[in-house]
Write an enzyme that holds these catalytic residues in place. Structure first.
Site, PDB file in Angstrom:
ATOM      1  N   HIS A 445       0.842  -1.199   0.000  1.00 19.22           N
ATOM      2  CA  HIS A 445       0.000   0.000   0.000  1.00 19.22           C
ATOM      3  C   HIS A 445       0.884   1.259   0.000  1.00 19.22           C
ATOM      4  O   HIS A 445       0.745   2.131  -0.860  1.00 19.22           O
ATOM      5  CB  HIS A 445      -0.909  -0.024   1.238  1.00 19.22           C
ATOM      6  CG  HIS A 445      -1.746   1.196   1.422  1.00 19.22           C
ATOM      7  ND1 HIS A 445      -3.087   1.231   1.097  1.00 19.22           N
ATOM      8  CD2 HIS A 445      -1.444   2.440   1.882  1.00 19.22           C
ATOM      9  CE1 HIS A 445      -3.569   2.433   1.353  1.00 19.22           C
ATOM     10  NE2 HIS A 445      -2.583   3.190   1.842  1.00 19.22           N
ATOM     11  N   GLU A 446       1.802   1.309   0.970  1.00 17.04           N
ATOM     12  CA  GLU A 446       2.664   2.494   1.078  1.00 17.04           C
ATOM     13  C   GLU A 446       3.555   2.614  -0.154  1.00 17.04           C
ATOM     14  O   GLU A 446       3.868   3.714  -0.606  1.00 17.04           O
ATOM     15  CB  GLU A 446       3.518   2.432   2.347  1.00 17.04           C
ATOM     16  CG  GLU A 446       2.711   2.473   3.646  1.00 17.04           C
ATOM     17  CD  GLU A 446       1.855   3.732   3.798  1.00 17.04           C
ATOM     18  OE1 GLU A 446       2.145   4.745   3.139  1.00 17.04           O
ATOM     19  OE2 GLU A 446       0.875   3.689   4.562  1.00 17.04           O
ATOM     20  N   HIS A 449       1.861   4.500  -2.834  1.00 20.25           N
ATOM     21  CA  HIS A 449       1.997   5.956  -2.675  1.00 20.25           C
ATOM     22  C   HIS A 449       3.369   6.424  -3.160  1.00 20.25           C
ATOM     23  O   HIS A 449       3.494   7.443  -3.842  1.00 20.25           O
ATOM     24  CB  HIS A 449       1.857   6.354  -1.206  1.00 20.25           C
ATOM     25  CG  HIS A 449       0.455   6.305  -0.693  1.00 20.25           C
ATOM     26  ND1 HIS A 449      -0.589   6.934  -1.334  1.00 20.25           N
ATOM     27  CD2 HIS A 449      -0.078   5.722   0.410  1.00 20.25           C
ATOM     28  CE1 HIS A 449      -1.701   6.714  -0.635  1.00 20.25           C
ATOM     29  NE2 HIS A 449      -1.416   5.988   0.416  1.00 20.25           N
TER      30      HIS A 449
END
Ligand SMILES: [Zn+2]
Length: 660
Positions: A445-446, A449
């Protein structure tokens, strides 16, 4: 003007920060941050550069150069804000935390000065209205900058503007107080005797002692025989769910649930003040609620649009969630051998956890041996290499550069790029070199980003990477979460630590099956959180809102679970502070990401052509392109639909995924 939308941080096991490659050696690659005191110079230099640029803009005729200069001001200030905030929240050294905290206050003060600077505002108004801007991105940048100025009230009369400034300050202070209370006042429960807590988690808690009930101090001189040992369970959010999952004694579980979901009680007052301040602020801005003010620049465009979307979704998911509730209740009845036992709120984590592990026989230590951190990082490398033809290298930290021994510095190289891009990765789980599958999901997820920041190519910094409308910002990160669940992806890097064998398809299937066991319950919870967030900052009743009963009513209405009288769980829901009326963005992103996964990625998730599409149609644009147009170009017109004055995601893919 300079407040840019950042992605929602999950505050979990992993965090990435991205900076362009630098040769300096201070914190985050900034030479000036070799020492904590360096933050003072860091701020001073940023303010000085910003002042020079303001003077420069003041004497310019309307032109694209004005937009460029203001973009540089924005970037100069935001660089300090981002670094100071990251340091304030993650640095283990007290002096660094204190200095970055001061820096953060000072730079926010300067931001306030910029946001109310009429010279800058008038310059951007003129550049926008006199047709001096030739590219679409320049026009979008000018409009965004102007709208951001107006969010600060620059276009208002003097007395209204003063009130807006005062309210903004109050809002920041109340938010800080709320977050501090969550950290400092988590509450605790002393459990006697210690044996009521499972042995395998006892070591996490401090022992406490009392006299055995019924014995009085004066009656005894044999302390040891009547002294009873218990355990103090601090009920912060992380402990709470772990403890609720593992305590079989219902009375203890209930007590812990009640305390953990009531603290910090001071925050109910803080929240009421915050709701009042945000509402006053929104009214001065000409909006009927803070939710409307916050959502206006997003795709959804108004709170009503989001509320009706959530209401529909709540109805759609209800029946399946009720069925799931009944299944869990039946399980409890069987386990307790009580035909009429009711399923209570403090049972949720416990029985769901138990059902998942018994149905799929998932042993977390067996799973973890496939996910040592070093292998997971290799997994990221395989992703960027197959999707984008890029490579990641771990580069050694120079002296003073790392703020924590667990930080790893990765540099991304692409054959067509000149610049090497560097991102720092920190794992808060540094004590164990293995990740759980949940932590792997967070890592991906990170990483989504980080890729959004690394791979966007926009003319203006203001639009780079994650600086996009809030309700689309979480889309890349949610998309990369999907990668963490796909066997074809996992088998490339999830290798048994000892034998080197790749993870089996059967195990990945079991992981997916376990995740999908109660999908409606999970979705219902997210819908409830979003509706709560929107209601608390929505149109206010004539008397101040009683948030405790409002939240209780919403839980009754939108979930299959009872509300436990006396709890006020929202007192520690920090998303209310950081993204007031923005929580729904998670659901938007999940819908978008699921559609994209099914339409674009699922067939061949690791192919270069899939990667090129992700890069060219999503990551590259940052916030420089209208998000609706971008999503439609990427995954087809059906990914969104118009609703009232705004845009809502199509839920078909999500419903398919969870079997609705
Ligand atoms: Zn995120």
């Amino acid at each position: 003007m300079l407040s840019r939308a950042a992605a929602i941080r999950r505050g979990a096991a992993a965090a990435f920060s991205t900076v362009s490659a630098k040769t300096e050696t201070g914190l985050y690659g900034f030479d000036v941050l070799r020492t904590a005191k360096g933050f003072r110079r860091f701020v001073d230099e940023a303010i000085q550069r910003s002042d020079e640029l303001v003077a420069y803009v003041a004497q310019m005729p309307p032109s694209a150069e004005i937009v460029r200069a203001m973009d540089e001001i924005s970037n100069t200030v935001c660089t300090v804000i981002d670094s100071a905030e990251l340091c304030r929240q993650t640095h283990p050294d007290r002096e660094f935390v204190e200095e970055s905290d001061k820096a953060s206050m000072m730079i926010f003060e300067h931001l306030q000065y910029l946001n109310t600077n009429t010279t800058l505002y008038n310059a951007i108004l003129k550049a926008e209205s006199e047709g001096a801007l030739l590219t679409e991105e320049a026009r979008r940048a000018a409009t965004t900058l102007r709208v951001d100025f107006e969010k600060g009230g620059i276009h208002l009369s003097k007395d209204k503007l003063e009130r807006v400034n005062q309210l903004n300050l109050e809002i920041v202070q109340l938010g800080r107080k709320f977050n501090e209370n969550v950290v400092n006042k988590p509450g605790f429960v002393d459990v006697y005797p210690a044996s009521r807590v499972p042995r395998n988690i006892q070591h996490n808690f401090k022992p406490v002692y009392r006299f055995k009930p019924g014995s009085a101090e004066k009656q005894s001189n044999q302390m040891d025989t009547i002294r009873q040992q218990g355990l103090r369970i601090v009920t912060d959010s992380e402990n709470l769910s772990a403890v609720l999952r593992s305590i079989s004694d219902e009375e203890v579980r209930k007590h812990i649930y009640m305390v953990g979901n009531s603290e910090p009680c001071e925050n109910i007052g803080v929240l009421s003040e915050l709701i009042g301040a945000r509402d006053d602020f929104a009214k001065i801005m000409g909006c009927k609620s803070y939710a409307d003010f916050a959502i206006r620049p997003n795709m959804a465009a108004s709170a009503d649009v989001v509320m009706s979307f959530l209401g529909d979704l709540s109805n759609i998911v209800r029946q399946k969630a009720d069925e799931e509730f009944k299944i869990i209740q039946d399980f409890k009845r069987k386990m307790c051998n009580e035909k009429s036992a009711n399923l209570e709120p403090w049972d949720e984590d416990y029985f769901i956890g138990m059902m998942k592990s018994s149905a799929h026989n998932l042993n977390s230590s067996v799973i973890a041996k496939y996910f040592p951190l070093s292998q997971c990082l290799k997994g990221l490398n395989i992703l960027v290499e197959s999707l984008f033809g890029a490579t990641f290298h771990q580069i050694p930290m120079r002296d003073g550069e790392s703020w924590h021994p667990d930080v790893i510095k990765l540099s991304l190289h692409h054959p067509d790029e000149i610049v090497a891009l560097v991102c720092n990765f920190s794992s808060s789980n540094g004590r164990t070199p293995r990740l759980s599958h949940g932590e792997l999901e967070t890592l991906f997820h990170e990483f989504g980003h980080a890729l959004h920041s690394l791979l966007s190519r926009t003319e203006y910094q203001h639009f780079s990477g994650t600086r996009v409308a809030l309700d689309v910002a979480e889309t890349p990160s949610n998309l990369f979460e999907c990668y963490a669940w796909d066997y074809r992806v996992l088998r490339t890097f999830a290798l048994d630590e000892t034998t080197g064998d790749p993870i089996s398809e059967k195990l990945v299937k079991a992981l997916n099956a376990s995740r999908n066991m109660f999908p409606a319950t999970e979705l219902q919870r997210q819908i409830f959180y979003s509706i709560m967030d929107l209601t608390l900052f929505g149109e206010q009743p004539s008397k101040p809102m009683d948030t405790v009963s409002t939240v209780a009513d919403l839980k009754q209405k939108h979930t299959s679970w009872k509300h436990a009288e006396g709890t006020q769980w929202h007192a520690r829901f920090t998303h209310l502070i950081n993204y007031g009326a923005g929580y729904y963005s998670y659901l938007y992103a999940r819908c978008f990401a699921t559609t994209i996964w099914q339409q674009v990625c699922q067939e061949d998730p690791l192919s270069r052509s899939t990667g090129s599409t992700i890069r060219d149609k999503l990551l590259r644009h940052g916030g420089s392109k209208d998000p609706s147009t971008m999503l439609k170009d990427f995954a087809g017109d059906a990914i969104i639909r118009n609703s009232g004055t705004g845009v809502v995601p199509d839920i078909g893919a999500l419903c398919r995924e969870i079997g609705l």
